[in-house]
Write an enzyme that holds these catalytic residues in place. Structure first.
Site, PDB file in Angstrom:
ATOM      1  N   HIS A  56      10.436 -12.551  18.507  1.00  0.00           N
ATOM      2  CA  HIS A  56      10.814 -11.491  17.562  1.00  0.00           C
ATOM      3  C   HIS A  56      10.320 -10.096  17.967  1.00  0.00           C
ATOM      4  O   HIS A  56      11.102  -9.175  18.186  1.00  0.00           O
ATOM      5  CB  HIS A  56      10.216 -11.777  16.183  1.00  0.00           C
ATOM      6  CG  HIS A  56      10.543 -13.112  15.614  1.00  0.00           C
ATOM      7  ND1 HIS A  56      11.779 -13.434  15.139  1.00  0.00           N
ATOM      8  CD2 HIS A  56       9.761 -14.218  15.409  1.00  0.00           C
ATOM      9  CE1 HIS A  56      11.769 -14.673  14.655  1.00  0.00           C
ATOM     10  NE2 HIS A  56      10.552 -15.168  14.817  1.00  0.00           N
TER      11      HIS A  56
HETATM   12  C1  BDR Z   1       7.945 -11.927  12.060  1.00  0.00           C
HETATM   13  O1  BDR Z   1       6.991 -12.658  11.299  1.00  0.00           O
HETATM   14  C2  BDR Z   1       5.803 -12.787  12.014  1.00  0.00           C
HETATM   15  O2  BDR Z   1       5.241 -14.055  11.845  1.00  0.00           O
HETATM   16  C3  BDR Z   1       6.101 -12.461  13.438  1.00  0.00           C
HETATM   17  O3  BDR Z   1       4.989 -11.877  14.071  1.00  0.00           O
HETATM   18  C4  BDR Z   1       7.270 -11.494  13.349  1.00  0.00           C
HETATM   19  O4  BDR Z   1       6.817 -10.155  13.224  1.00  0.00           O
HETATM   20  C5  BDR Z   1       9.168 -12.795  12.262  1.00  0.00           C
HETATM   21  O5  BDR Z   1       9.715 -13.143  11.029  1.00  0.00           O
END
Ligand code: BDR
Ligand code: CA
Length: 330
Positions: free
Chosen positions: A259
């Site tokens: 992500h």
């Molecule tokens: C987001 O949620 C977090 O757990 C990750 O770091 C990312 O920023 C993804 O949904």
């Protein structure tokens, strides 16, 4: 690097170097994003001004410590790390230790950081920097809950003038939620903050789950990191191996979505992502839909578009850029 990926990089050399603040809750994929940005800085492609931390994946104490540890890993103990919000604006904090491990970095044994945590609060730092910056010059990559950014924009709306754009990893529309059936983690943790930022009238790019689930970290891609001849490639491979196993088990995808590095890549090369200009809002009241994004895909509401919403990524080029950046680190 393939000629295809090199073409994207050629764009960068004709542009002004982005200056970034990374607002983050490290987090395994946050660690990958921070290292990617510091590697791109090594390559002369951008400048990282500071890391600002927020509670999210783990407590603020842990996200701040982790940010300092990651700066050390990159040999950047000179980097400013500022601690920010301990909890969301209104909701009670929820964390994601089940994904990121008890300390946020996969339970990895961590050294005592050399990089000091600054005394100044992250919001005060951003207000001061952005108020005195050249107008529209600084990019904020926001890869955690948006609490710090919402506080900054509410307390000092004049600071917005220093912002070139905010590149946000958060939300989802076509892709199911990853924390509730409807909501993505960063927006769900602090939906009120997300809504403040979406309504602030500053230039926004959003990298939702719709697109981060196309940037999939496969076993093969982890092996590429493990085979790098530096310290950071293999270290990141160990960290992301923990992450990939969890994501595979819980989401049954063909790999783990990487992500947060998407936000760094998009800040440097927006052309890597297909984007559509739309109006987006965040649900702050729904019982079943708290934190969900409502995106006006066909302009039904006539509300003025407020975001560039990413829909697709050139994942091969993205991973080439990512690998080049990590390989540039110690
Ligand atoms: C987001 O949620 C977090 O757990 C990750 O770091 C990312 O920023 C993804 O949904
Ligand atoms: Ca994050």
């Amino acid at each position: 690097m393939t000629a295809h990926a090199q073409r994207y990089l050629d764009y960068c050399h004709n542009r002004r170097k982005p200056q970034l603040i990374i607002d983050t809750d490290p987090g395994q994929d946050d660690a990958a994003a921070i290292l990617m940005a510091l590697g791109l800085e090594e390559m002369g492609l951008l400048e990282v001004l500071a890391l600002t931390t927020v509670a999210g994946n783990v407590s603020l104490h842990n996200t701040s410590k982790n940010a300092c540890v990651i700066a050390d890993w990159a040999g950047r103990s000179d980097l400013g790390v500022y601690g920010g919000a301990e909890k969301p604006l209104i909701k009670t904090l929820i964390t994601a230790q089940h994904v990121h491990g008890h300390n946020g970095l996969g339970g990895m044994q961590l050294h005592k950081p050399k990089t000091p945590l600054k005394v100044l609060h992250a919001v005060a730092y951003m207000v001061d920097l952005l108020t005195h910056a050249e107008p529209y010059s600084i990019t904020i990559c926001a890869v955690g809950p948006l609490t710090n950014i919402a506080q900054m924009l509410s307390l000092a709306p004049e600071a917005a003038r220093g912002i070139k754009e905010i590149v946000i990893m958060g939300g989802s529309y076509f892709h199911p939620g990853n924390v509730t059936p409807m909501a993505e983690f960063n927006f769900y943790v602090d939906p009120h903050a997300a809504q403040v930022v979406l309504q602030a009238g500053v230039p926004l790019r959003v990298l939702p789950l719709d697109v981060t689930h196309q940037a999939l970290l496969t076993r093969e891609r982890i092996q590429t990191l493990a085979d790098m001849g530096n310290d950071n490639g293999p270290r990141l491979a160990t960290l992301l191996d923990h992450y990939e196993r969890h994501e595979q088990a819980s989401l049954h995808a063909g790999g783990a979505p990487l992500h947060d590095p998407c936000a760094i890549a998009c800040a440097l090369i927006p052309e890597l992502f297909e984007q559509k200009r739309v109006h987006a809002a965040v649900e702050t009241q729904g019982q079943l839909t708290m934190g969900a994004c409502v995106v006006d895909w066909w302009g039904k509401s006539k509300a003025i578009a407020n975001v560039n919403w990413a829909t697709a990524v050139d994942d091969e080029a993205f991973f080439e850029l990512f690998n080049a950046a990590i390989a540039a680190l110690p």
